[in-house]
Design an enzyme around this catalytic site. Sequence first.
Site, mmCIF file in Angstrom:
data_model
loop_
_atom_site.group_PDB
_atom_site.id
_atom_site.type_symbol
_atom_site.label_atom_id
_atom_site.label_comp_id
_atom_site.label_asym_id
_atom_site.label_seq_id
_atom_site.Cartn_x
_atom_site.Cartn_y
_atom_site.Cartn_z
ATOM 1 N N SER A 64 0.832 -1.211 0.000
ATOM 2 C CA SER A 64 0.000 0.000 0.000
ATOM 3 C C SER A 64 0.861 1.253 0.000
ATOM 4 O O SER A 64 0.345 2.361 0.073
ATOM 5 C CB SER A 64 -0.912 -0.004 1.231
ATOM 6 O OG SER A 64 -0.148 -0.110 2.407
ATOM 7 N N ASN A 151 -1.350 -2.332 13.416
ATOM 8 C CA ASN A 151 -2.809 -2.191 13.494
ATOM 9 C C ASN A 151 -3.236 -0.962 14.296
ATOM 10 O O ASN A 151 -4.134 -0.230 13.883
ATOM 11 C CB ASN A 151 -3.432 -3.451 14.106
ATOM 12 C CG ASN A 151 -3.189 -4.673 13.232
ATOM 13 O OD1 ASN A 151 -2.669 -4.549 12.129
ATOM 14 N ND2 ASN A 151 -3.550 -5.848 13.731
ATOM 15 N N SER A 318 -16.441 25.487 -26.671
ATOM 16 C CA SER A 318 -16.623 24.214 -27.356
ATOM 17 C C SER A 318 -15.645 24.146 -28.522
ATOM 18 O O SER A 318 -15.322 25.163 -29.136
ATOM 19 C CB SER A 318 -18.065 24.115 -27.856
ATOM 20 O OG SER A 318 -18.133 23.249 -28.975
ATOM 21 N N ASN A 326 -19.484 27.452 -21.708
ATOM 22 C CA ASN A 326 -20.029 26.399 -20.847
ATOM 23 C C ASN A 326 -19.632 26.561 -19.382
ATOM 24 O O ASN A 326 -18.507 26.943 -19.087
ATOM 25 C CB ASN A 326 -19.547 25.030 -21.343
ATOM 26 C CG ASN A 326 -20.021 24.736 -22.755
ATOM 27 O OD1 ASN A 326 -21.105 25.155 -23.149
ATOM 28 N ND2 ASN A 326 -19.200 24.047 -23.517
ATOM 29 N N GLU A 331 -20.318 22.313 -13.195
ATOM 30 C CA GLU A 331 -20.645 20.952 -13.645
ATOM 31 C C GLU A 331 -19.687 19.937 -13.033
ATOM 32 O O GLU A 331 -20.083 18.849 -12.613
ATOM 33 C CB GLU A 331 -20.584 20.871 -15.173
ATOM 34 C CG GLU A 331 -21.782 21.514 -15.858
ATOM 35 C CD GLU A 331 -21.630 21.579 -17.376
ATOM 36 O OE1 GLU A 331 -22.656 21.645 -18.056
ATOM 37 O OE2 GLU A 331 -20.503 21.571 -17.883
ATOM 38 N N TYR A 358 -8.648 -6.625 13.251
ATOM 39 C CA TYR A 358 -8.110 -6.102 11.990
ATOM 40 C C TYR A 358 -8.185 -7.148 10.890
ATOM 41 O O TYR A 358 -7.924 -8.329 11.104
ATOM 42 C CB TYR A 358 -6.649 -5.649 12.178
ATOM 43 C CG TYR A 358 -6.042 -5.138 10.882
ATOM 44 C CD1 TYR A 358 -6.255 -3.840 10.467
ATOM 45 C CD2 TYR A 358 -5.294 -5.987 10.050
ATOM 46 C CE1 TYR A 358 -5.748 -3.375 9.270
ATOM 47 C CE2 TYR A 358 -4.775 -5.529 8.847
ATOM 48 C CZ TYR A 358 -5.010 -4.226 8.463
ATOM 49 O OH TYR A 358 -4.507 -3.772 7.276
ATOM 50 N N GLN A 363 -7.197 -2.109 4.517
ATOM 51 C CA GLN A 363 -6.199 -1.312 3.792
ATOM 52 C C GLN A 363 -6.873 -0.558 2.635
ATOM 53 O O GLN A 363 -6.357 0.436 2.149
ATOM 54 C CB GLN A 363 -5.103 -2.234 3.265
ATOM 55 C CG GLN A 363 -3.963 -1.528 2.582
ATOM 56 C CD GLN A 363 -2.750 -2.422 2.451
ATOM 57 O OE1 GLN A 363 -2.024 -2.638 3.414
ATOM 58 N NE2 GLN A 363 -2.545 -2.977 1.279
ATOM 59 N N LYS A 366 -7.959 3.606 2.538
ATOM 60 C CA LYS A 366 -7.155 4.821 2.359
ATOM 61 C C LYS A 366 -7.484 5.609 1.087
ATOM 62 O O LYS A 366 -7.614 6.827 1.125
ATOM 63 C CB LYS A 366 -5.669 4.457 2.360
ATOM 64 C CG LYS A 366 -4.924 4.919 3.571
ATOM 65 C CD LYS A 366 -4.956 4.063 4.775
ATOM 66 C CE LYS A 366 -4.346 2.745 4.812
ATOM 67 N NZ LYS A 366 -5.123 1.772 5.571
HETATM 68 N N1 ARG Z 1 -1.065 -1.219 5.581
HETATM 69 C C1 ARG Z 1 -1.963 -1.671 6.578
HETATM 70 C C2 ARG Z 1 -3.312 -0.973 6.438
HETATM 71 O O1 ARG Z 1 -3.379 0.025 5.827
HETATM 72 C C3 ARG Z 1 -1.430 -1.394 7.927
HETATM 73 C C4 ARG Z 1 -1.792 -2.401 8.957
HETATM 74 C C5 ARG Z 1 -1.270 -3.728 8.589
HETATM 75 N N2 ARG Z 1 -1.343 -4.682 9.629
HETATM 76 C C6 ARG Z 1 -1.157 -5.951 9.364
HETATM 77 N N3 ARG Z 1 -1.141 -6.754 10.356
HETATM 78 N N4 ARG Z 1 -0.999 -6.406 8.177
HETATM 79 O O2 ARG Z 1 -4.335 -1.410 6.903
#
Ligand code: ARG
Length: 493
Positions: A64, A151, A318, A326, A331, A358, A363, A366
């Site tokens: 990520s 987490n 246009s 426009n 819009e 968790y 993930q 985000k």
């Molecule tokens: N990149 C993870 C997220 O955004 C962070 C937490 C990951 N924790 C784990 N045990 N894999 O959620």
Amino acid sequence: MINISHLKKTRYIPRKIPTDVSGLMFVDGKPQISRDRESKMSKKLWGGRFTSDTNEMVNTFNSSIHFDKRLWREDIQGSIAYCKMLGKQGIISDDEAKKILSALQEIYSEIEKGTFIFDESSEDIHTLIEKVLIHKTGTLGEMIHTGRSRNDQIALDTRLFIKNSTENILQLIRKFQLSLIELAEKNQDLIMPGYTHLQRAQPVLLAHHLLAYYEMTKRDTQRYEEALKRTNVLPLGSAALAGTTFNIDREFLANELNLQRITANSMDAVSDRDFMLEFIFISAILMMHLSRLCEELIIWSTQEFDFIEISDSFATGSSIMPQKKNPDIPELIRGKTGRVYGHLISLLTTMKGLPLTYNKDMQEDKEPLFDTVDTVEKSLSIFSLLLREIDFKKENLKKATESGYLVATDLADYLVTKGMTFRKAHHIVGDMILSAQKKNKELHQLDLYEMKHFSSLIENDVYGWLDPASCIERRDIKGGTGPKEVKKALRKA
Ligand code: ARG
């Protein structure tokens, strides 16, 4: 854009850790606890129990970093507070804490200066910062994660991110409101048709119409402020899910990070995202409000309405039709509202089936969050400028107010003041409109003789009543479109 190409880039290549014949690793002359199989797994935060390398596609799919690197500020701020706390509690020594702190501050300023390269081979922002910290401080850096998990770390980072974003959005709402108030003040005496069902209904002051959006966004502000109370809560100390065996001072952490409270349940703290959902929901309402005003600006700028002119600098043309001008900006804001609605549904759906605690599904929270912040911030910013680029066409507004029987309710009210019941008056005015329509006349264009045919109660003073300005004047009720009330509302806003 600031050009940073001349600045020296620092790439963090993981150090090759020397091992002796016994298999023990040494860093800075100190033996290391972990075994090194010299495979890529040893470089993973969690590589210990793994014997083979991760499939490359899994690495990419799992990672990520390319979006959560945006959380670098919050992540380092969290780590700085955490490090101070570890030192204060004697979990690490003062000296160790000092060294870790200065390395964290160094990373912070490298990123700020633009000399830091975000190594996208790291799984996420937490992994990268920890890796660089260890690169800078060796074994010391390995202590930062004591009693902490990614987490509770990600829960903290996103809470801090929402807190910062909310504070920024609140300022942008205020700017938008000020532009709105300015526009209303500039056109304080303008009367326009008020609509229901997009049919001309009753005359109103333009300022009153605009101030309706002030009220809507004022409630948006209140909602954001209210939600902040639930966001400004510290999850650290929850660790992975069950809390930690270390003597973590959670109140100290909350205080350091300027958070109001600490979470009450570690399992809830690492697995809930309702604070994020609330933020997106409130943003969706705000965007809906902006979108409605956009819709009005679009309608008002049509040739059919022709109430406003948006300046050339805020309109586009246009490629084929030379005559076109426009209203792209309203819009686009209207269009982007859909993105935020989508993000709300997307995250609600992500969360709905997750068992505690968790899960990696989370993930996926985000990108919707970041795009919500970007969409709201950009829309508010450009809208504040756009409002200054609008000119109202006074003559057209006046003409529109004078036709379409907008004063019909007032004529019924007039008959009530002369002693008729409202229902009866409503009926009679309906008849009068039918007859006026047939003669292609407005109500005020009927002469007294024609009027009296419907009710002998009608006198010459009726013509004064039917002037739109007097209709507005009579609505000096709290919250109404009466000029004195609108002036008061403007001043208050
Ligand atoms: N990149 C993870 C997220 O955004 C962070 C937490 C990951 N924790 C784990 N045990 N894999 O959620």
